[in-house]
Design an enzyme around this catalytic site. Structure first.
Site, mmCIF file in Angstrom:
data_model
loop_
_atom_site.group_PDB
_atom_site.id
_atom_site.type_symbol
_atom_site.label_atom_id
_atom_site.label_comp_id
_atom_site.label_asym_id
_atom_site.label_seq_id
_atom_site.Cartn_x
_atom_site.Cartn_y
_atom_site.Cartn_z
ATOM 1 C CE LYS A 96 32.787 31.507 39.588
ATOM 2 N NZ LYS A 96 33.097 30.533 40.677
ATOM 3 C CG ASN B 78 36.357 30.506 35.652
ATOM 4 O OD1 ASN B 78 35.807 30.353 34.765
ATOM 5 N ND2 ASN B 78 35.927 29.648 36.919
ATOM 6 C CD GLU C 85 39.575 29.563 41.678
ATOM 7 O OE1 GLU C 85 39.565 31.382 41.500
ATOM 8 O OE2 GLU C 85 38.938 28.791 41.556
ATOM 9 N N GLY D 128 33.097 33.339 45.529
ATOM 10 C CA GLY D 128 31.597 33.965 45.419
ATOM 11 C C GLY D 128 30.960 34.334 46.785
ATOM 12 C CG HIS E 30 36.594 26.068 38.994
ATOM 13 N ND1 HIS E 30 35.428 26.462 40.353
ATOM 14 C CD2 HIS E 30 36.758 27.657 39.552
ATOM 15 C CE1 HIS E 30 35.119 27.528 40.849
ATOM 16 N NE2 HIS E 30 36.249 28.115 40.392
ATOM 17 C CB SER F 14 35.379 37.104 47.141
ATOM 18 O OG SER F 14 34.660 36.471 47.096
ATOM 19 C CD GLU G 102 31.958 27.178 40.882
ATOM 20 O OE1 GLU G 102 32.487 27.743 39.480
ATOM 21 O OE2 GLU G 102 32.472 28.513 41.807
#
Ligand code: PGA
Length: 253
Positions: A11, A9, A168, A174, A96, A214, A98
């Protein structure tokens, strides 16, 4: 049987030339290699058509990172599932954290996106996962169940069978902080039980459930060795061939 998958991904990273170089680099690295998993790269919309043209899509699947919750029309700036499919991309990452956090995507909106993706022949990679406060309160099982129920359980068994899930934990994305392999296995097994209760054991057993957050070359092997962890959705470590390839190779015997 369910598939093992390693999906990147990207991003909002890489310009078009940078993204093309990354995709071609991965393509070259995999050219003469037999992998024990499917490989997918999720790229910005602007890169999709060029990446599809530049690589062997039998070896590397291409995903969009989002699509619109509307079919078409006066929605300036949006990109529809049909547009994504017309580039040759076969997958779309949806839900996701985000997107949920920064763009206020609700379970209801995501439900529509999933339906439109499926209607246009795209395979959704549907993301779920709890934030730190929810994990600390012991609510992570409940949270993922609600996310799955709120956006996916309206699907017929036939359509649900097309979905790839990605667990996730938001606190691991991250941050360099990974769920332990045991934590991942615990919740993946729980998710599979939730799917079995709705759609039966066979569909649950055939659903690919990826871990994301991660995930990197040093922890992938242990995570992927767990019976209910079928691969990874990789952010940061998908941005270079040097970091992404060893994660794919974590499935090598
Ligand atoms: P990360 O991102 O690997 O950089 O933690 C994972 C993701 O957000 O899909």
């Amino acid at each position: 049987m369910r598939k093992n998958i390693v999906a990147g991904n990207w991003k909002m990273n890489t310009t078009l030339p940078e993204g093309l170089a990354l995709a071609k680099g991965l393509n070259d690295a995999l050219k003469n290699k037999t992998t024990n998993c499917d490989v997918i790269i999720g790229t910005p919309f602007t890169h999709l058509a060029s990446v599809v043209a530049a690589i062997d899509t039998d070896k590397i699947g291409v995903a969009a990172e989002n699509c619109a919750d509307k079919e078409k029309g006066a929605y300036t700036g949006e990109v529809s599932a049909a547009m994504v499919a017309s580039t040759g991309a076969k997958y779309v990452i949806l839900g996701h954290s985000e997107r949920r956090a920064y763009y206020h995507e609700t379970p209801e909106i995501l439900k529509t996106k999933v339906e439109l993706a499926l209607a246009n022949g795209l395979t959704p990679i549907f993301c779920i996962g709890e934030v730190l406060a929810e994990r600390e309160a012991g609510k992570h099982f409940e949270v993922v169940d609600e996310q799955i129920k709120g956006s996916l359980f309206n699907l017929s068994a036939e359509d649900f069978a097309k979905i790839i899930l990605a667990y996730e934990p938001v606190w691991a994305i991250g941050t360099g902080k990974t769920a332990t392999a045991d934590q991942a296995e615990e919740i993946h097994a729980h998710i599979r039980a939730t799917l079995a209760a709705q759609y039966g054991q066979e569909i649950a057993d055939n659903c690919t459930i990826l871990y994301g957050g991660s995930c990197n070359a040093s922890n992938a092997k242990e995570l992927f060795s767990k019976p209910d962890v079928d691969g990874g959705l990789i952010g940061g470590a998908s941005l270079s061939v040097e970091k992404f390839l060893p994660i794919i190779e974590a499935f090598d015997k």
